[in-house]
Design a protein around this motif. Structure first.
Motif, PDB file in Angstrom:
ATOM      1  N   GLU A 196       0.752  -0.982   0.092  1.00  0.00           N
ATOM      2  CA  GLU A 196      -0.141   0.129   0.094  1.00  0.00           C
ATOM      3  C   GLU A 196       0.928   1.400   0.111  1.00  0.00           C
ATOM      4  O   GLU A 196       0.127   2.467  -0.524  1.00  0.00           O
ATOM      5  N   ASN A 197       2.107   1.138   0.371  1.00  0.00           N
ATOM      6  CA  ASN A 197       3.154   2.120   0.461  1.00  0.00           C
ATOM      7  C   ASN A 197       3.813   2.634  -1.025  1.00  0.00           C
ATOM      8  O   ASN A 197       4.548   3.363  -1.157  1.00  0.00           O
ATOM      9  N   SER A 198       3.537   1.546  -1.884  1.00  0.00           N
ATOM     10  CA  SER A 198       3.904   1.954  -3.385  1.00  0.00           C
ATOM     11  C   SER A 198       3.440   2.794  -4.156  1.00  0.00           C
ATOM     12  O   SER A 198       1.841   2.784  -3.909  1.00  0.00           O
ATOM     13  N   PRO A 199       3.559   3.582  -5.096  1.00  0.00           N
ATOM     14  CA  PRO A 199       2.898   4.018  -5.860  1.00  0.00           C
ATOM     15  C   PRO A 199       2.066   3.365  -6.965  1.00  0.00           C
ATOM     16  O   PRO A 199       2.455   2.145  -7.069  1.00  0.00           O
ATOM     17  N   ILE A 200       0.666   3.800  -7.190  1.00  0.00           N
ATOM     18  CA  ILE A 200      -0.198   2.891  -7.779  1.00  0.00           C
ATOM     19  C   ILE A 200      -0.208   3.350  -9.276  1.00  0.00           C
ATOM     20  O   ILE A 200      -0.268   4.531  -9.598  1.00  0.00           O
ATOM     21  N   PHE A 201      -0.509   2.372 -10.274  1.00  0.00           N
ATOM     22  CA  PHE A 201      -0.589   2.962 -11.732  1.00  0.00           C
ATOM     23  C   PHE A 201      -1.842   2.157 -12.090  1.00  0.00           C
ATOM     24  O   PHE A 201      -1.621   0.778 -12.016  1.00  0.00           O
ATOM     25  N   PHE A 202      -2.784   2.473 -12.793  1.00  0.00           N
ATOM     26  CA  PHE A 202      -3.812   1.664 -13.466  1.00  0.00           C
ATOM     27  C   PHE A 202      -3.730   1.600 -15.037  1.00  0.00           C
ATOM     28  O   PHE A 202      -3.228   2.462 -15.785  1.00  0.00           O
ATOM     29  N   HIS A 203      -4.117   0.564 -15.650  1.00  0.00           N
ATOM     30  CA  HIS A 203      -4.419   0.362 -16.776  1.00  0.00           C
ATOM     31  C   HIS A 203      -5.672  -0.144 -17.196  1.00  0.00           C
ATOM     32  O   HIS A 203      -5.914  -1.493 -16.776  1.00  0.00           O
ATOM     33  N   VAL A 204      -6.496   0.452 -17.793  1.00  0.00           N
ATOM     34  CA  VAL A 204      -7.992   0.347 -17.998  1.00  0.00           C
ATOM     35  C   VAL A 204      -8.118  -0.169 -19.348  1.00  0.00           C
ATOM     36  O   VAL A 204      -7.976   0.638 -20.309  1.00  0.00           O
ATOM     37  N   PHE A 205      -9.011  -1.333 -19.469  1.00  0.00           N
ATOM     38  CA  PHE A 205      -9.538  -1.509 -20.875  1.00  0.00           C
ATOM     39  C   PHE A 205     -11.155  -1.832 -21.169  1.00  0.00           C
ATOM     40  O   PHE A 205     -11.832  -1.864 -20.276  1.00  0.00           O
ATOM     41  N   SER A 206     -11.504  -0.833 -22.084  1.00  0.00           N
ATOM     42  CA  SER A 206     -12.582  -0.539 -22.816  1.00  0.00           C
ATOM     43  C   SER A 206     -13.745  -0.159 -21.605  1.00  0.00           C
ATOM     44  O   SER A 206     -13.211   0.160 -20.565  1.00  0.00           O
ATOM     45  N   ASN A 207     -15.023  -0.353 -21.778  1.00  0.00           N
ATOM     46  CA  ASN A 207     -16.015   0.086 -20.854  1.00  0.00           C
ATOM     47  C   ASN A 207     -16.006  -0.765 -19.744  1.00  0.00           C
ATOM     48  O   ASN A 207     -16.421  -0.452 -18.556  1.00  0.00           O
TER      49      ASN A 207
END
Length: 286
Positions: free
Chosen positions: A95-106
């Motif tokens: 939880e202390n690491s930076p978070i990054f999202f990769h989001v696909f389609s609706n």
């Protein structure tokens, strides 16, 4: 698997790769949110982009019934899934690491919408640090033909023509009523993902990957969404692959796609480090 669990996959990089790329800083945690009907074997190809960068990877795709039934009728089952996904960060002590999202389609964006809302409002997640998000082939607004094409793709060739016709007919009627005819009223109870995120967008940078050849999500919807975010001071960048189909950009242009995702991730990390450095300087000057 217990009833209250979700079917996710998590992959940790080897220590050497992490150290080579991040040199003693915390490696990012990349959360991939799959499109409707996406299999983990599909997401794993995308996760390799980030695993080679020494990132922790979490992969998850919401169930079809949730995306095509629960969500359209306003039953917010996806919110519970979003909550469990964020709690995984604490379960694995990242939880202390930076978070990054990769989001696909609706399909991925519907779930992302509830993650954003939790990060806005839930004190439990107030300390999480989000770097940014890549959004692939999303979001789309109230486009019934696109939704039907997505549903047809999900059903696949195994479903008999008669059953496919019946399912599509029912789905079209429900979507038309709830998302077109009644939406001016129902939006006060349950906004769709497109409007909800536009109204209260996240502050972290977004990189939109799309194509004018997309037959499921209109490129004009994505371009209008980007303009709305820019007007609200959200950092936005994008790339139009022009000819590739819906969520087919990586398949058609693997090297270019991977490079753009990695470059965006690295840029987001540098921005975060710069922000933290400025914050430390302000504290020291006080």
């Amino acid at each position: 698997m217990a009833e209250d669990e979700i079917d996710y996959n998590i992959v940790f990089p080897d220590a050497g790769t992490t150290e080579r790329h991040w040199q003693g800083t915390k490696e990012p945690v990349v959360i991939l949110l799959g499109w409707a009907g996406c299999k983990d074997k599909h997401l794993s190809k995308y996760s390799a982009i980030y695993n080679e960068q020494g990132c922790v990877i979490i992969r998850y795709t919401a169930p079809l019934k949730t995306l095509f039934i629960s969500e359209p009728i306003g039953y917010k089952e996806l919110r519970g899934m979003a909550l469990k996904l964020l709690e995984i960060l604490y379960d694995y002590e990242v939880e202390n690491s930076p978070i990054f999202f990769h989001v696909f389609s609706n399909g991925g964006f519907m779930l992302y919408r509830y993650i954003i809302e939790l990060l806005h409002s839930d004190k439990q997640f107030s300390s999480l640090s989000v770097l940014g998000a890549v959004v692939d082939s999303a979001p789309g607004s109230r486009d019934i033909p696109g939704a039907l094409r997505a549903m047809t793709s999900v059903l696949g060739p195994r479903v008999s023509p008669l059953l496919r016709f019946l399912l599509l007919a029912v789905f079209a009627v429900v979507i038309f009523l709830l998302r077109i005819v009644l939406y001016p009223l129902t939006k006060f109870i349950h906004k769709n993902h497109y409007d909800a995120v536009q109204d209260r967008p996240p502050v972290w940078p977004h990189f939109f990957i799309y194509s004018k050849a997309d037959q499921v999500v209109r490129h004009s919807d994505i371009e209008l969404f980007m303009e709305t975010l820019k007007l609200k001071d959200v950092p936005v960048d994008n790339f139009n692959f022009v000819s590739s189909p819906h969520v087919g950009h990586f398949r058609d242009f693997p090297e270019q796609y991977a490079l753009k995702c990695r470059d965006f991730l690295v840029a987001c990390v540098k921005d975060l480090q710069g922000t933290e450095m400025k914050r430390r300087h302000r504290v020291q000057d006080q």
